[in-house]
Scaffold this active site. Structure first.
Site, PDB file in Angstrom:
ATOM      1  N   GLU A 211       0.878  -1.200   0.182  1.00 38.28           N
ATOM      2  CA  GLU A 211      -0.025  -0.187   0.036  1.00 38.28           C
ATOM      3  C   GLU A 211       0.956   1.286  -0.036  1.00 38.28           C
ATOM      4  O   GLU A 211       0.461   2.123  -0.646  1.00 38.28           O
ATOM      5  CB  GLU A 211      -0.844   0.030   1.040  1.00 38.28           C
ATOM      6  CG  GLU A 211      -1.894  -0.876   1.205  1.00 38.28           C
ATOM      7  CD  GLU A 211      -1.387  -2.391   2.095  1.00 38.28           C
ATOM      8  OE1 GLU A 211      -2.225  -2.847   2.780  1.00 38.28           O
ATOM      9  OE2 GLU A 211      -0.246  -2.425   2.239  1.00 38.28           O
TER      10      GLU A 211
ATOM     11  N   ASP B  52      -2.132  -5.398   3.631  1.00 36.92           N
ATOM     12  CA  ASP B  52      -2.290  -5.702   5.007  1.00 36.92           C
ATOM     13  C   ASP B  52      -3.089  -6.829   5.123  1.00 36.92           C
ATOM     14  O   ASP B  52      -3.709  -7.143   4.198  1.00 36.92           O
ATOM     15  CB  ASP B  52      -2.836  -4.552   5.867  1.00 36.92           C
ATOM     16  CG  ASP B  52      -1.958  -3.073   5.849  1.00 36.92           C
ATOM     17  OD1 ASP B  52      -0.859  -3.432   5.703  1.00 36.92           O
ATOM     18  OD2 ASP B  52      -2.610  -2.112   6.265  1.00 36.92           O
TER      19      ASP B  52
ATOM     20  N   TYR C  66       1.174  -5.998  13.156  1.00 37.95           N
ATOM     21  CA  TYR C  66       0.103  -5.370  12.534  1.00 37.95           C
ATOM     22  C   TYR C  66      -1.037  -4.883  13.579  1.00 37.95           C
ATOM     23  O   TYR C  66      -1.190  -5.599  14.422  1.00 37.95           O
ATOM     24  CB  TYR C  66      -0.658  -6.545  11.675  1.00 37.95           C
ATOM     25  CG  TYR C  66      -1.765  -5.748  10.698  1.00 37.95           C
ATOM     26  CD1 TYR C  66      -1.403  -4.368  10.043  1.00 37.95           C
ATOM     27  CD2 TYR C  66      -3.117  -6.062  10.629  1.00 37.95           C
ATOM     28  CE1 TYR C  66      -2.072  -3.721   9.171  1.00 37.95           C
ATOM     29  CE2 TYR C  66      -3.990  -5.584   9.880  1.00 37.95           C
ATOM     30  CZ  TYR C  66      -3.456  -4.341   9.300  1.00 37.95           C
ATOM     31  OH  TYR C  66      -4.502  -3.729   8.462  1.00 37.95           O
TER      32      TYR C  66
END
EC number: 5.6.2.1
Length: 776
Positions: free
Chosen positions: A7, A80, A304
């Site tokens: 991203e 992600d 994360y």
């Protein structure tokens, strides 16, 4: 060449150094496609077809992706590891297929990792999988639901409630929570109660405090002593009695550490300990996850950050336990690892908890290498992670039960000390609205030991309304109700503030009038869709879609059939019916319990009622057009309150002078008239403001008048008969005096800014009958 797509450029930079020359890592810069903000982007009549567009901003990035994909042997989609990330990967793959006529799905390889470390990246690339269409469908369903609500309900709002901006599916439910809490606070009636403290001295002349608990075998409840007279009578009796230690109770209490952070608990704790907003917390956590330059290398420092799982990997636990043993000693290390289970409603447990990727990177070792705020958040995560695998805290608790000679009166003194600090050595969790008393030691006491009463102290208390939501407590409440998900909490809070539906003052949410109007409308006409259980139920359905247990378009159809019928039904209702309902629902908020507050302050005969104009809601006199009084209840950007029509003013803001601290005082023009402002606005923090009353000509406003307006409410003096203070203020319906908790309007014949104490007492006397009736 193998193409890896992530991203962000920061993430690409960190990952690039872990992969060989055969890989090229590029960024999509977030979503490359989305539903355009216009009618027809989701088509319920065409089986919920979704018309995605590539935004102008994303166009150049898409061109680069397509160009590199043409040269690639394979595309590794490394976004992600959640629904949002899966959706971005799917959109990238769809665009590449469309532009390059790629037919085989084998060309695309989905790689997911929970941390950006060399070990995790290499393992993910060596073990790719296919895109998870269930996760993609769950994200598409969420996006479609949000679009269908926003683009059908918002236009209805504009027609039925002019001035209201929009309504979101989940944000509206969060707004309802804030508004309902404010309703509770407004309707709350404080009650007086008392307790009695005893200042005692033992035989060694050491002092401690006890609290009276029983009188004549009757336990004292919260409202057993309800006024000062009762308290003083009891105090007088207690002074004539001698006390002794009747019984001593000792016990130990163990306190367990909290689990490692998940998204919501990180946002809550960062708000409490660091004062960070949810948005700021997530922005910093994103950077710590994607990679930070620590001098010798760029490395992802935490796992994360969008997760509701509280588990830790076996390798991570082993490393944490090793560090605890080495740094703090084996007495701080439990015999076996702590295993946590999520208490979050519908937790997915798909990812690990938020933890450092390398526990040996201590906060101290990174202090000089990280930004101040980055360091603070990393330290918080590191300490919580270490603490979650440490030994319990052990508290020594002591309760001394005291009694008078005939046991007519009983009292209790509590003490606690930390016998073993356990995980407190590293970390203590904060509480949102309470404080713990620890290490409150009692002196050595023996049973039957006589005591001296040094003082008997009556303490007055008043019950308090429930506190307004902070960011931390609102996120906690949403989580408890099962509303929203780790990826949405921060955006929910931001959207409500951006729309001016709520304000954050002293770190607490206060609903703006606009927000209250929207909430009343939605609860009245779309109640099902702002019910907490219904919204949580939709989250459950999205989870079921992600798990492959529910077909996503069937879920959309089930929602849309009822919602669209509701839209059509409300569309048919007359605006007068809606205004009537809204006014009734807001009646207490606007006017309180006093019916006289509805009387027009201008003509004193008409009654105020709610009206809607092209600029929003306002109160107007029933004697219109003879009486033209009007008062906006929804302020514009300047958020000032003013009665009457706005008078003409110069376009430029006028500086009247400065206060005693040298802060400039402005006379400014707002959409509803002139107002006084102290200092300039900086960011979202609103400076102090005061409306200019309609009875004053703005051209006559001097620095002295401005200072008086800003000082309101102000104490005039003390009433000679009651010794109660008299205050002067200016509110929604004009100037008033406040006396013994009651409000009295100040008529136009008085210069309220220079109202004398004699005139104030005269007004009180004139309204004596009304005041006594209210108090009865």
């Amino acid at each position: 060449m193998k193409l890896v797509i992530v991203e962000s450029p920061a993430k690409a930079k960190t990952i690039n150094k872990y992969l060989g020359d055969e890989f090229k890592v590029i960024a999509s810069f977030g979503h490359i496609r989305d539903l355009p903000s216009k009618k027809g982007s989701v088509l319920p009549d065409e089986n919920f077809a979704m018309k995605y567009d590539i935004s102008d901003k994303a166009g150049k990035y898409v061109d680069a992706i397509v160009k590199d994909a043409k040269k690639a042997d394979a595309v590794y989609l490394a976004t992600d590891p959640d629904r949002e990330g899966e959706s971005i990967s799917w959109h990238v793959a769809e665009v590449i297929k469309e532009k390059n006529q790629v037919k085989s799905d084998d060309f695309f390889k989905r790689v997911a990792f929970n941390e950006i470390t060399k070990k995790a990246i290499i393992h993910a690339v060596e073990n790719p999988r296919k895109l998870d269409t269930n996760l993609v469908n769950a994200q598409q369903a969420r996006r479609a639901l949000d679009y269908l609500v926003g683009f059908t309900l918002s236009p209805l709002l504009w027609r039925k409630l002019p001035g209201c901006k929009s309504a979101g599916r989940v944000q509206s439910v969060a707004l309802r929570l804030i508004c309902e809490r404010e309703d509770e606070i407004e309707r709350f009636k404080s009650e007086e109660y008392w307790d009695i403290s005893l200042k005692m001295q033992n035989s060694n002349n050491e002092l401690f405090t006890a609290k009276l608990t029983h009188v004549n075998d009757q336990k004292l409840e919260k409202f057993s002593i309800i006024n000062e007279k009762n308290a003083k009578d009891l105090t007088k009796k207690l002074k004539s009695h001698k006390f002794h230690v009747d019984k001593i109770e000792k016990k130990q209490q163990k306190r367990q550490p909290q689990p490692p952070f998940i998204t919501s608990s990180l946002q809550q704790e960062a708000a409490r300990k660091l004062g960070f907003s949810a948005k700021k917390t997530m922005q910093i956590a994103q950077k710590l996850y994607e990679g930070v330059d620590i001098g010798k290398e760029t490395i992802g420092l935490i796992t994360y950050m969008r997760t509701d799982g509280v588990t830790l990997s076996n390798d991570a636990i082993a490393d944490i336990r090793k560090l605890i043993d080495k740094s703090y000693g084996d007495k701080y290390l439990p015999t076996s690892p702590r295993i946590y289970k999520s208490k979050v409603k519908n937790a997915q447990e798909a990812h690990e908890a938020i933890r450092p990727t390398n526990i040996t990177y201590t906060p101290d070792s990174l202090k000089e290498k990280l930004d101040k705020d980055y360091y603070k958040l990393y330290e918080l995560i590191w300490k919580r992670t270490i603490a979650c695998q440490m030994e319990n805290v052990i508290m020594d608790l002591v309760v001394a039960n005291l009694a008078s000679e005939n046991k007519e009166y009983l009292a209790k003194a509590n003490g606690s000390t930390i016998a073993f600090d356990g995980f407190y050595k590293v970390y203590r969790e904060s509480m949102d609205d309470e404080a713990e008393e620890e290490n409150k030691m009692l002196p050595p006491l023996k049973e039957q030991e006589p005591l001296k009463t040094k003082a008997v102290i009556p303490n007055q208390h008043f019950t308090e309304p429930p506190p307004r939501y902070s960011e931390a407590s609102l996120v906690k409440k949403l989580e408890e109700l099962g509303i929203g998900r780790p990826s949405t909490y921060a955006s929910i809070l931001s959207v409500l503030q951006d729309r001016k539906y709520v304000a954050l003052e002293k770190k607490r949410f206060i609903p703006e009038e606009l927000g209250r109007l929207v909430t009343v409308f939605l609860v009245g006409f779309f109640k099902k869709y702002v019910e907490y259980d219904f919204t949580a139920g939709l989250e459950n359905e999205l989870d079921a879609i992600a798990a492959g247990k529910l077909e996503w378009k069937a879920a959309l159809n089930n929602f849309w059939s009822g919602f669209n019928h509701n839209i059509e039904s409300v569309n048919e209702q007359k605006i007068t019916e809606i205004i009537s309902y809204v006014q009734k629902a807001l009646d207490y908020h606007l006017f309180g319990e006093n019916k006289e507050s509805k009387i027009c302050p201008s003509c004193n005969t008409g009654e105020l009622s709610l009206k809607l104009g092209k600029f929003g809601a306002f109160l107007a006199c029933s004697n219109y057009p003879e009486c033209t009084f009007r008062k906006s209840i929804v302020s514009g950007n300047d958020n000032n309150e003013n009665e009457g029509e706005p008078a003409a003013m110069p376009n430029e803001n006028k500086v009247l002078g400065t206060d005693k601290d040298g802060v400039e005082i402005y006379l400014k023009k707002g959409p509803y008239g002139p107002y006084i402002q102290l200092g300039k606005q900086e960011g979202k923090v609103k400076p102090k403001r005061s409306p200019v009353p309609a009875s004053l000509n703005q051209n006559d406003i001097t620095l002295d008048i401005a200072l008086k307006l800003l000082s309101l409410p102000l104490k005039i003096g003390i009433h000679k008969d009651s010794d109660e203070e008299i205050m002067i203020g200016y509110g929604k319906f004009g100037p008033y005096i406040k006396y013994m908790g009651q409000f009295i309007s100040v008529q136009k014949k008085y210069d309220f800014l220079n109202l004398s104490l004699d005139d104030a007492m005269k007004l009180i006397e004139e309204n004596k009958a009304k005041l006594e009736k209210k108090q009865a």
